[in-house]
Design a protein around this motif. Structure first.
Motif, PDB file in Angstrom:
ATOM      1  N   ASN A 289       0.841  -1.189   0.000  1.00 26.68           N
ATOM      2  CA  ASN A 289       0.000   0.000   0.000  1.00 26.68           C
ATOM      3  C   ASN A 289       0.880   1.244   0.000  1.00 26.68           C
ATOM      4  OD1 ASN A 289       0.936   0.367   2.652  1.00 26.68           O
ATOM      5  ND2 ASN A 289      -0.774  -0.775   3.514  1.00 26.68           N
ATOM      6  N   GLN A 290       0.269   2.387   0.202  1.00 24.27           N
ATOM      7  CA  GLN A 290       1.001   3.649   0.090  1.00 24.27           C
ATOM      8  C   GLN A 290       1.352   4.252   1.451  1.00 24.27           C
ATOM      9  OE1 GLN A 290      -0.859   6.258  -2.988  1.00 24.27           O
ATOM     10  NE2 GLN A 290      -2.290   4.554  -3.202  1.00 24.27           N
ATOM     11  N   PHE A 291       1.222   3.474   2.517  1.00 20.24           N
ATOM     12  CA  PHE A 291       1.445   4.031   3.849  1.00 20.24           C
ATOM     13  C   PHE A 291       2.868   4.574   3.995  1.00 20.24           C
ATOM     14  CE2 PHE A 291       2.203   3.870   8.437  1.00 20.24           C
ATOM     15  CZ  PHE A 291       1.039   4.454   8.914  1.00 20.24           C
ATOM     16  N   TYR A 292       3.851   3.865   3.470  1.00 24.67           N
ATOM     17  CA  TYR A 292       5.243   4.326   3.522  1.00 24.67           C
ATOM     18  C   TYR A 292       5.775   4.656   2.122  1.00 24.67           C
ATOM     19  CZ  TYR A 292       5.586   2.701   8.373  1.00 24.67           C
ATOM     20  OH  TYR A 292       5.414   2.523   9.729  1.00 24.67           O
ATOM     21  N   GLY A 293       4.876   4.966   1.191  1.00 26.43           N
ATOM     22  CA  GLY A 293       5.331   5.231  -0.168  1.00 26.43           C
ATOM     23  C   GLY A 293       5.990   4.022  -0.775  1.00 26.43           C
ATOM     24  N   HIS A 294       5.503   2.848  -0.435  1.00 31.11           N
ATOM     25  CA  HIS A 294       6.133   1.602  -0.866  1.00 31.11           C
ATOM     26  C   HIS A 294       5.570   1.162  -2.215  1.00 31.11           C
ATOM     27  CE1 HIS A 294       8.156  -2.162  -0.625  1.00 31.11           C
ATOM     28  NE2 HIS A 294       7.047  -2.879  -0.506  1.00 31.11           N
ATOM     29  N   ARG A 295       6.450   0.990  -3.181  1.00 33.65           N
ATOM     30  CA  ARG A 295       6.120   0.579  -4.544  1.00 33.65           C
ATOM     31  C   ARG A 295       5.214   1.602  -5.237  1.00 33.65           C
ATOM     32  NH1 ARG A 295       5.776  -4.422  -1.873  1.00 33.65           N
ATOM     33  NH2 ARG A 295       7.533  -5.780  -2.345  1.00 33.65           N
ATOM     34  N   LYS A 296       3.921   1.573  -4.976  1.00 38.29           N
ATOM     35  CA  LYS A 296       2.991   2.477  -5.646  1.00 38.29           C
ATOM     36  C   LYS A 296       3.009   3.836  -4.965  1.00 38.29           C
ATOM     37  CE  LYS A 296      -1.792   2.664  -7.280  1.00 38.29           C
ATOM     38  NZ  LYS A 296      -3.131   2.022  -7.230  1.00 38.29           N
ATOM     39  N   LEU A 297       3.123   4.891  -5.773  1.00 39.73           N
ATOM     40  CA  LEU A 297       3.241   6.241  -5.226  1.00 39.73           C
ATOM     41  C   LEU A 297       2.244   7.149  -5.934  1.00 39.73           C
ATOM     42  CD1 LEU A 297       5.139   7.679  -3.163  1.00 39.73           C
ATOM     43  CD2 LEU A 297       6.491   8.434  -5.106  1.00 39.73           C
ATOM     44  N   GLU A 298       1.364   7.780  -5.157  1.00 40.27           N
ATOM     45  CA  GLU A 298       0.384   8.695  -5.722  1.00 40.27           C
ATOM     46  C   GLU A 298       0.349   9.969  -4.891  1.00 40.27           C
ATOM     47  OE1 GLU A 298      -3.385   6.796  -5.925  1.00 40.27           O
ATOM     48  OE2 GLU A 298      -2.800   5.358  -7.489  1.00 40.27           O
ATOM     49  N   LYS A 299      -0.041  11.066  -5.539  1.00 41.72           N
ATOM     50  CA  LYS A 299      -0.152  12.338  -4.839  1.00 41.72           C
ATOM     51  C   LYS A 299      -1.620  12.748  -4.754  1.00 41.72           C
ATOM     52  CE  LYS A 299       0.947  14.796  -9.143  1.00 41.72           C
ATOM     53  NZ  LYS A 299      -0.428  15.044  -9.551  1.00 41.72           N
ATOM     54  N   PRO A 300      -1.962  13.579  -3.792  1.00 42.16           N
ATOM     55  CA  PRO A 300      -3.354  14.031  -3.670  1.00 42.16           C
ATOM     56  C   PRO A 300      -3.795  14.859  -4.885  1.00 42.16           C
ATOM     57  CG  PRO A 300      -2.109  14.478  -1.664  1.00 42.16           C
ATOM     58  CD  PRO A 300      -1.115  14.084  -2.708  1.00 42.16           C
ATOM     59  N   GLU A 301      -5.056  14.823  -5.165  1.00 44.26           N
ATOM     60  CA  GLU A 301      -5.595  15.597  -6.287  1.00 44.26           C
ATOM     61  C   GLU A 301      -5.367  17.085  -6.038  1.00 44.26           C
ATOM     62  OE1 GLU A 301      -9.872  16.185  -8.661  1.00 44.26           O
ATOM     63  OE2 GLU A 301      -9.647  14.655  -7.080  1.00 44.26           O
ATOM     64  N   GLY A 302      -4.971  17.792  -7.084  1.00 40.58           N
ATOM     65  CA  GLY A 302      -4.742  19.230  -6.985  1.00 40.58           C
ATOM     66  C   GLY A 302      -3.312  19.604  -6.633  1.00 40.58           C
ATOM     67  N   HIS A 303      -2.459  18.620  -6.371  1.00 36.77           N
ATOM     68  CA  HIS A 303      -1.058  18.870  -6.028  1.00 36.77           C
ATOM     69  C   HIS A 303      -0.142  18.464  -7.166  1.00 36.77           C
ATOM     70  CE1 HIS A 303      -0.646  20.153  -1.830  1.00 36.77           C
ATOM     71  NE2 HIS A 303      -1.691  19.393  -1.535  1.00 36.77           N
ATOM     72  N   SER A 304       0.917  19.239  -7.359  1.00 38.37           N
ATOM     73  CA  SER A 304       2.047  18.744  -8.129  1.00 38.37           C
ATOM     74  C   SER A 304       2.935  17.986  -7.151  1.00 38.37           C
ATOM     75  CB  SER A 304       2.831  19.911  -8.745  1.00 38.37           C
ATOM     76  OG  SER A 304       3.445  20.693  -7.719  1.00 38.37           O
ATOM     77  N   TRP A 305       3.947  17.277  -7.668  1.00 36.99           N
ATOM     78  CA  TRP A 305       4.842  16.568  -6.756  1.00 36.99           C
ATOM     79  C   TRP A 305       5.637  17.555  -5.900  1.00 36.99           C
ATOM     80  CZ3 TRP A 305       4.023  11.765  -5.648  1.00 36.99           C
ATOM     81  CH2 TRP A 305       3.425  10.919  -6.591  1.00 36.99           C
ATOM     82  N   LYS A 306       5.932  18.731  -6.460  1.00 39.73           N
ATOM     83  CA  LYS A 306       6.665  19.729  -5.688  1.00 39.73           C
ATOM     84  C   LYS A 306       5.817  20.261  -4.543  1.00 39.73           C
ATOM     85  CE  LYS A 306       9.221  24.084  -6.037  1.00 39.73           C
ATOM     86  NZ  LYS A 306       9.801  25.106  -6.954  1.00 39.73           N
ATOM     87  N   THR A 307       4.561  20.635  -4.842  1.00 37.30           N
ATOM     88  CA  THR A 307       3.713  21.171  -3.777  1.00 37.30           C
ATOM     89  C   THR A 307       3.391  20.090  -2.741  1.00 37.30           C
ATOM     90  OG1 THR A 307       1.665  20.711  -5.010  1.00 37.30           O
ATOM     91  CG2 THR A 307       2.717  22.882  -5.315  1.00 37.30           C
ATOM     92  N   TYR A 308       3.317  18.839  -3.202  1.00 35.01           N
ATOM     93  CA  TYR A 308       3.072  17.748  -2.266  1.00 35.01           C
ATOM     94  C   TYR A 308       4.263  17.555  -1.339  1.00 35.01           C
ATOM     95  CZ  TYR A 308       1.576  13.093  -0.631  1.00 35.01           C
ATOM     96  OH  TYR A 308       1.189  12.023   0.140  1.00 35.01           O
ATOM     97  N   ALA A 309       5.475  17.671  -1.884  1.00 33.88           N
ATOM     98  CA  ALA A 309       6.679  17.565  -1.045  1.00 33.88           C
ATOM     99  C   ALA A 309       6.708  18.679   0.003  1.00 33.88           C
ATOM    100  CB  ALA A 309       7.936  17.620  -1.918  1.00 33.88           C
ATOM    101  N   LEU A 310       6.389  19.891  -0.414  1.00 33.69           N
ATOM    102  CA  LEU A 310       6.374  21.014   0.530  1.00 33.69           C
ATOM    103  C   LEU A 310       5.285  20.812   1.585  1.00 33.69           C
ATOM    104  CD1 LEU A 310       6.886  23.972  -1.990  1.00 33.69           C
ATOM    105  CD2 LEU A 310       8.602  22.837  -0.559  1.00 33.69           C
TER     106      LEU A 310
END
Length: 407
Positions: A289-310
Motif C-alpha cells: 500500500n502507500q502508507f510508507y510510499g512503498h512501490r505504488k506512489l500517488e499524490k493528492p488531487e490538486g497537487h504537483s509533486w513539488k507542492t506535495y513535497a512542501l
C-alpha cells in the motif's frame, strides 16, 4: 562511461574459493563481517573451511541489534562454536549504536542497547558491552561510522582485509560498489576489492557475483547449516527476494516486522514497547500500500509533486522537517550549480534505485521515512558533527533561498 558485466570462465564457487584463498594468504589480519544472514553465512563457511586447510586464522565481526529473532542469535552462536578452532576473535558487539527508524517521523532514529531503558533481550555473556573496548567508540555513534572506524582499528595501521557478503545483483547501489571505476582497488584484476576509509584496511567482496539461486544451491549441495529463520519465512509465504536478516527498522527491513508478531509474540510485545512506531510498521509495512510510499506512489488531487513535497514537510514534526529541508536544499543547490533552475516534477525511472532527480523522488524519500536521504545519494552525518552541520545548513538555506524555514 557505461558499466556492464563480463562473464567469467568458471563457476561462482570456484571464483569465490580463489578470492578467499587469496585473502587469507595475502593478509595477516582478516575479519569476516557476519550478520547471520544467508550471504554472510556462506562467506563464513567458505572462510572457515579454507582457513583449516591453509592453517590460517581470522576474526569475525557481528553486530547484535538487540531486537533480533531467537533463530538468528542461536545460529550465530552455533557458527561461533563451529569455527572456534580457526577464529582468532569473534567480535560480538552489543554496544549502543544509532541507526534509522523508518517507522515514524517522531523518532526517526533509534539506538540499540540504549542505556537506561528496558531492552528487548539481554546480550550473551561473551558479548562486548564495555564502550571502552574500542578506542574509537563514541556515544551515539552510527552503525555506518562504527563499521568504518572498526576496519581501520582492526588493521592496526597495516594492510588488513574485511570481507563483506554483498552481491551485485541485489541492487544498483551494490552493483556500483563493485563496478565503480572511481574506487581504489587492490589491483586492476581484482574488482572485488576496495580501499576502506583510513587507508589501511581493504574491503573484500568474495561472493559479489553470486545470485540468490547460487546461495541456496550451495547450501543444498554442501548440506552445511544456515539460519533456520529462512525456513520459517518460507513457510510463512515470504518471497525469496524479501528474506532479509539485519537491523529490523530500516526502510527495507521493516517489511518483515510482521513476522515477529507471528513467530515470536513475546519478543514482538517487547519491541512494541521499546521502539516508537513498531506496531504501525507491523500492520502496514509489509503490505503493498502507500502508507510508507512503498512501490505504488500517488499524490493528492490538486497537487504537483513539488507542492506535495512542501506539504509533507509542513506536516512533519519540526525537528524532522528541518533535517529534511537541510538535505533537500543541498540536493537542489547541487543541480542549480549544474545549470538546472529547478528539478523536474517527475521523470521516467525517478523512483528506482538510480538517482534520477525529481520532486516525485523527493516525495518518495519523505513518505519512505528515508531519514538520511540515501535515495538522494546522501550518507549519514557523523553524530558529533550533526549539530554544527544543522546550524551551518540553516544559514546556507537562507543564503541560497531554498526551502527557507516557514515563518
Amino acid at each position: 562511461m557505461s558499466l556492464y558485466k563480463i562473464p567469467l570462465n568458471q563457476s561462482v564457487i570456484d571464483a569465490s574459493t580463489e578470492r578467499v584463498i587469496w585473502t587469507l594468504t595475502n593478509f595477516e589480519r582478516v575479519c569476516v563481517s557476519f550478520s547471520g544472514g544467508k550471504d554472510s553465512t556462506v562467506m563464513l563457511h567458505l572462510t572457515g573451511q579454507l582457513a583449516r586447510k591453509l592453517n590460517k586464522k581470522f576474526s569475525v565481526l557481528f553486530i547484535d541489534w538487540e531486537a533480533q529473532f531467537s533463530s538468528t542469535i542461536e545460529h550465530c552462536e552455533n557458527m561461533r562454536l563451529e569455527y572456534a578452532d580457526v577464529i582468532d576473535t569473534f567480535y560480538w558487539v552489543a554496544l549502543p549504536l544509532t541507526t534509522p527508524n523508518a517507522l515514524t517521523q517522531f523518532s526517526p532514529e533509534w539506538q540499540c542497547w540504549e542505556p537506561g531503558v528496558p531492552w528487548v533481550r539481554q546480550p550473551p555473556e561473551h558479548a562486548i558491552t564495555d564502550p571502552a573496548f574500542f578506542p574509537f567508540y563514541q556515544t551515539g555513534i552510527s552503525f555506518e561510522q562504527f563499521v568504518r572506524e572498526f576496519a581501520e582499528w582492526f588493521s592496526q595501521k597495516r594492510p588488513a582485509a574485511v570481507t563483506i557478503g554483498i552481491r551485485a545483483d541485489e541492487s544498483y547501489t551494490r552493483f556500483l560498489a563493485i563496478a565503480s571505476q572511481r574506487k581504489l582497488r587492490f589491483a586492476d584484476d581484482k574488482p572485488w576489492t576496495s580501499i576502506a576509509p583510513g587507508g589501511h584496511a581493504w574491503y573484500i567482496y568474495p561472493i559479489y557475483d553470486w545470485k540468490t539461486a547460487d546461495i541456496w544451491t550451495w547450501f543444498s549441495r554442501s548440506d552445511l547449516p544456515y539460519n533456520p529463520l529462512y525456513n520459517l519465512m518460507y513457510q510463512a509465504g515470504v518471497p525469496l527476494r524479501y528474506m532479509r536478516i539485519c537491523e529490523p527498522f530500516g526502510p527495507e527491513q521493516r517489511q518483515g516486522l510482521w513476522l515477529y508478531h507471528v513467530l515470536e509474540p513475546d519478543r514482538w510485545a517487547a519491541m512494541c514497547e521499546r521502539v516508537s512506531g513498531v506496531h504501525s510498521g507491523g500492520v502496514y509495512a509489509g503490505h503493498d500500500n502507500q502508507f510508507y510510499g512503498h512501490r505504488k506512489l500517488e499524490k493528492p488531487e490538486g497537487h504537483s509533486w513539488k507542492t506535495y513535497a512542501l506539504f509533507l514537510l509542513e506536516t512533519m514534526p519540526p525537528p524532522t522537517a528541518e533535517h529534511y529541508r537541510n538535505k533537500i536544499a543541498v540536493y537542489l543547490h547541487w543541480y542549480q550549480k549544474q545549470g538546472m533552475e529547478d528539478i523536474p516534477d517527475t521523470q521516467t525511472g525517478d523512483t528506482g534505485s538510480k538517482d534520477i532527480p525529481s520532486w516525485r523522488r523527493i516525495c518518495k524519500v519523505l513518505l519512505n521515512n528515508d531519514y538520511w536521504c540515501r535515495m538522494l545519494s546522501f550518507s549519514p552525518t557523523k553524530s558529533q558533527h550533526y549539530k554544527r552541520y544543522s546550524q551551518h545548513m540553516a544559514k546556507k538555506r537562507q543564503e541560497w533561498g531554498i526551502l527557507c524555514k516557514s515563518k
